[in-house]
Motif scaffolding. Structure first.
Motif, short mmCIF file in Angstrom:
data_model
loop_
_atom_site.label_atom_id
_atom_site.label_comp_id
_atom_site.label_asym_id
_atom_site.label_seq_id
_atom_site.Cartn_x
_atom_site.Cartn_y
_atom_site.Cartn_z
N ARG A 1 0.72 -1.16 -0.15
CA ARG A 1 0.07 -0.08 -0.12
C ARG A 1 0.97 1.44 -0.02
O ARG A 1 0.31 2.38 -0.32
N GLY A 2 2.23 0.97 0.33
CA GLY A 2 2.97 2.18 0.34
C GLY A 2 3.72 2.45 -0.83
O GLY A 2 4.91 3.25 -0.79
N ARG A 3 3.16 1.79 -1.94
CA ARG A 3 3.90 2.20 -3.15
C ARG A 3 2.91 2.42 -4.37
O ARG A 3 1.77 1.87 -4.20
N VAL A 4 3.32 2.79 -5.49
CA VAL A 4 2.44 3.35 -6.41
C VAL A 4 2.67 2.37 -7.76
O VAL A 4 3.86 2.56 -8.37
N ALA A 5 1.89 1.30 -7.78
CA ALA A 5 2.36 0.58 -9.20
C ALA A 5 0.91 -0.23 -9.50
O ALA A 5 -0.08 -0.27 -8.75
N ALA A 6 1.14 -0.81 -10.69
CA ALA A 6 -0.18 -1.10 -11.30
C ALA A 6 -0.76 -2.78 -10.68
O ALA A 6 -1.77 -2.88 -10.75
N ASP A 7 0.37 -3.05 -9.91
CA ASP A 7 0.03 -4.57 -9.60
C ASP A 7 -0.34 -4.76 -7.96
O ASP A 7 -0.30 -5.61 -7.69
N ARG A 8 -0.80 -3.36 -7.50
CA ARG A 8 -0.86 -3.28 -6.07
C ARG A 8 -2.12 -4.30 -5.58
O ARG A 8 -1.96 -5.20 -4.67
N ALA A 9 -3.16 -4.44 -6.40
CA ALA A 9 -4.37 -5.07 -6.09
C ALA A 9 -4.08 -6.72 -6.21
O ALA A 9 -4.51 -7.37 -5.26
N SER A 10 -3.23 -7.02 -7.16
CA SER A 10 -2.81 -8.47 -7.36
C SER A 10 -1.96 -9.04 -5.96
O SER A 10 -2.02 -9.91 -5.76
N LYS A 11 -1.36 -8.03 -5.64
CA LYS A 11 -0.43 -8.46 -4.66
C LYS A 11 -0.99 -8.55 -3.41
O LYS A 11 -0.68 -9.55 -2.56
N LEU A 12 -1.93 -7.58 -3.08
CA LEU A 12 -2.62 -7.84 -1.64
C LEU A 12 -3.67 -9.20 -1.97
O LEU A 12 -3.89 -9.87 -0.88
N GLU A 13 -4.04 -9.20 -2.98
CA GLU A 13 -4.76 -10.75 -3.31
C GLU A 13 -3.71 -11.92 -2.75
O GLU A 13 -4.27 -13.06 -2.28
N ASP A 14 -2.61 -11.86 -3.26
CA ASP A 14 -1.66 -12.77 -3.03
C ASP A 14 -1.38 -13.17 -1.52
O ASP A 14 -1.28 -14.05 -0.96
N LEU A 15 -1.43 -11.95 -0.89
CA LEU A 15 -1.29 -11.94 0.53
C LEU A 15 -2.27 -12.64 1.43
O LEU A 15 -2.02 -13.52 2.32
N GLU A 16 -3.57 -12.27 0.95
CA GLU A 16 -4.77 -13.11 1.46
C GLU A 16 -4.57 -14.77 1.24
O GLU A 16 -4.84 -15.66 2.03
N LEU A 17 -4.18 -15.10 0.04
CA LEU A 17 -3.94 -16.50 -0.43
C LEU A 17 -2.86 -17.08 0.50
O LEU A 17 -3.08 -18.40 1.10
N PHE A 18 -1.62 -16.28 0.90
CA PHE A 18 -0.66 -16.74 1.79
C PHE A 18 -1.30 -16.89 3.22
O PHE A 18 -0.98 -18.06 3.86
N ARG A 19 -2.11 -16.00 3.70
CA ARG A 19 -2.84 -16.26 5.02
C ARG A 19 -3.62 -17.53 5.02
O ARG A 19 -3.37 -18.22 6.09
N LEU A 20 -4.48 -17.90 4.23
CA LEU A 20 -4.96 -19.24 4.12
C LEU A 20 -4.31 -20.28 4.05
O LEU A 20 -4.55 -21.25 4.52
N GLY A 21 -3.03 -20.29 3.35
CA GLY A 21 -2.26 -21.40 3.37
C GLY A 21 -1.66 -21.43 4.46
O GLY A 21 -1.38 -22.71 4.87
N ALA A 22 -1.24 -20.36 5.16
CA ALA A 22 -0.36 -20.53 6.59
C ALA A 22 -1.54 -21.04 7.53
O ALA A 22 -1.43 -21.76 8.43
N GLN A 23 -2.74 -20.76 7.29
CA GLN A 23 -4.02 -21.53 8.24
C GLN A 23 -3.99 -22.87 7.89
O GLN A 23 -4.09 -23.70 9.00
N GLU A 24 -4.02 -23.03 6.65
CA GLU A 24 -4.11 -24.62 6.54
C GLU A 24 -3.12 -25.54 6.95
O GLU A 24 -3.22 -26.48 7.38
N TYR A 25 -1.89 -24.97 6.92
CA TYR A 25 -0.78 -25.58 7.32
C TYR A 25 -0.38 -25.46 8.97
O TYR A 25 0.59 -25.99 9.63
N GLY A 26 -1.15 -24.82 9.67
CA GLY A 26 -1.21 -24.66 11.02
C GLY A 26 -0.19 -23.85 11.50
O GLY A 26 0.27 -23.94 12.65
N VAL A 27 0.32 -22.87 10.72
CA VAL A 27 1.39 -22.00 11.35
C VAL A 27 0.98 -20.27 11.40
O VAL A 27 1.76 -19.56 11.21
#
Length: 429
Positions: A176-202
């Motif tokens: 969120r602290g940068r100006v770039a075209a891929d901001r929305a997709s990068k934030l979506e990736d973080l949500e996917l990462f969180r879901l993976g971390a939950q799935e693997y219990g970490v």
């Protein structure tokens, strides 16, 4: 704790310029960030200082939104200020594969982490906060790689080196602290990462839980009749094998460690700049270990510890003496600075090759204490040599050995050997 950080810990929200003014003496690279450019395609907001200002603002907001406690808030905010510090050391212009000139900063997270290793202690921070900040700075680009791998070992490998919840918050602030075209997709990736971390219990207990606690429980139960060092070997090697994709369960680690029941060597490798207290600690706490000392070998072969002309002979002789101890399944310490990864990799690889329990003991004193203590040493080292060691240091990661621990209480007695995470004066990486 530094008064500025004490106020921050109590809830203050200073601007980026205040950090530069208050902490610039201890962390001089902060003043260089406004002169460090970024590629406009990925950072339309401008230089690193402009980016860091926006990241810091987001970090305060996220810390409030998630009601972080004082310690975790302090770690997140400091990481936000320092996460791109290494760009001041690594930024350059280079052509991409399409012939366009780009601004790149290769390995800036790793360089920033190492730069901070001996400077954060100058600020009087508690060791757990230093470890947390270094984990966030050093791994803030690893979420994407972990998400791409998408495996439980990849998530656990990252979880044992950084607080995943804080790491995600830092990356949210970074994006969120940068100006770039891929901001929305990068934030979506973080949500996917969180879901993976939950799935693997970490994820849910990221603040305090060892991702391999269940493995340790199984191995401790199965090998209760054996020495702690053997259990450490089975656990440490089991974790490395699991993260390499060789095994899946702690029971397999127990099975693979069966051969070591007949005996195994133990190797301790020291890591720290000259004057950090390594040799004194070895003499005081490892009296029964064989010692392979590069300084003593230079003195033996050339008559002077400082004679670098015989380094090739010294290294060959050191490796041979280490092999003799490892073959005999003895306990041995490789005593040298080992601040560079390739240097300490030499004894560590031999330790692994001979089936030994490898322990990397890292000395992390405040930078000023190295120079203050040096003149009184029996074998003083020129100040410029210490400065070069610190500037070129590659601070260790937990994945380099079976056990990696940091001795952080420089002016207090070190704990007895073997040093294990959780003991007084030792902080696991």
């Amino acid at each position: 704790m530094h008064p500025f950080l004490r106020d921050l810990h109590a809830g203050a929200a200073p601007a980026f310029g205040d950090f530069v003014e208050a902490l610039g003496g201890e962390i001089p690279l902060l003043a260089d960030l406004h002169r460090t450019p970024q590629d406009p395609e990925w950072h339309g907001e401008g230089d690193v200082a402009a980016h860091t200002t926006l990241v810091l603002r987001e970090a305060y907001r996220l810390a409030d939104t998630h009601a972080l406690g004082p310690d975790r808030r302090l770690a997140l905010v400091l990481a936000a200020v320092l996460h791109d510090l290494g760009k001041a050391l690594t930024t350059r212009r280079a052509e991409d594969d399409q012939g366009r000139m780009r601004v790149i900063s290769p390995r800036h997270a790793d360089r920033g982490r190492s730069f901070l290793a001996y400077r954060l202690p100058e600020l009087g921070l508690p060791a757990p906060i230093i470890t947390a900040v270094m984990g966030l700075v050093g791994h803030h680009h690893d979420l994407g790689r972990t998400l791409t791998a998408g495996t439980a070992p990849a998530y656990r490998r990252l979880a044992r080196q950084a607080d995943l919840q804080l790491l995600v918050l830092l990356e949210q602030a970074d994006i969120r602290g940068r100006v770039a075209a891929d901001r929305a997709s990068k934030l979506e990736d973080l949500e996917l990462f969180r879901l993976g971390a939950q799935e693997y219990g970490v994820w849910e207990s990221a603040e305090n839980t060892d991702p391999y606690a269940a493995w340790q429980e199984v191995i401790t139960r199965e090998l209760a009749a054996f020495a702690p060092e053997y259990r450490d070997l089975v656990l440490g090697q089991g974790i490395l094998d699991y993260e390499a994709g060789l095994i899946q369960t702690p029971e397999e680690a127990v099975a693979r460690g069966y051969a070591a029941r007949a005996g195994f060597p133990q190797l301790v490798v020291t890591c720290g700049p000259s004057g950090a207290g390594k040799s004194s600690w070895v003499a005081d706490h490892l009296p029964d270990f064989d010692v392979v000392s590069l300084d003593l070998l230079r003195e033996e072969l050339a008559g002077k510890r400082a004679d670098q002309s015989v380094n090739g002979r010294v290294l060959q002789e050191a490796k041979e003496r280490l092999r003799v101890s490892l073959r005999a399944r003895r306990r041995v310490v490789w005593d040298a600075t080992n601040t560079r990864r390739d240097f300490r990799g030499i004894p560590l690889r031999l330790g692994f090759d001979y089936g030994g329990l490898t322990t990397l003991v890292v000395f992390q004193p405040p930078l000023s204490s190295l120079f203050a203590r040096n003149p009184a040493r029996m074998h003083a080292v020129p100040a410029h040599v210490i400065a070069a060691q610190v500037e070129n240091a590659e601070f260790p990661y937990a994945t380099e050995a079976h056990r990696t621990v940091t001795l952080d209480e420089y002016f207090r007695p070190y704990p007895a050997s073997p040093v294990l995470p959780g003991e007084k004066g030792a902080q696991g990486l």
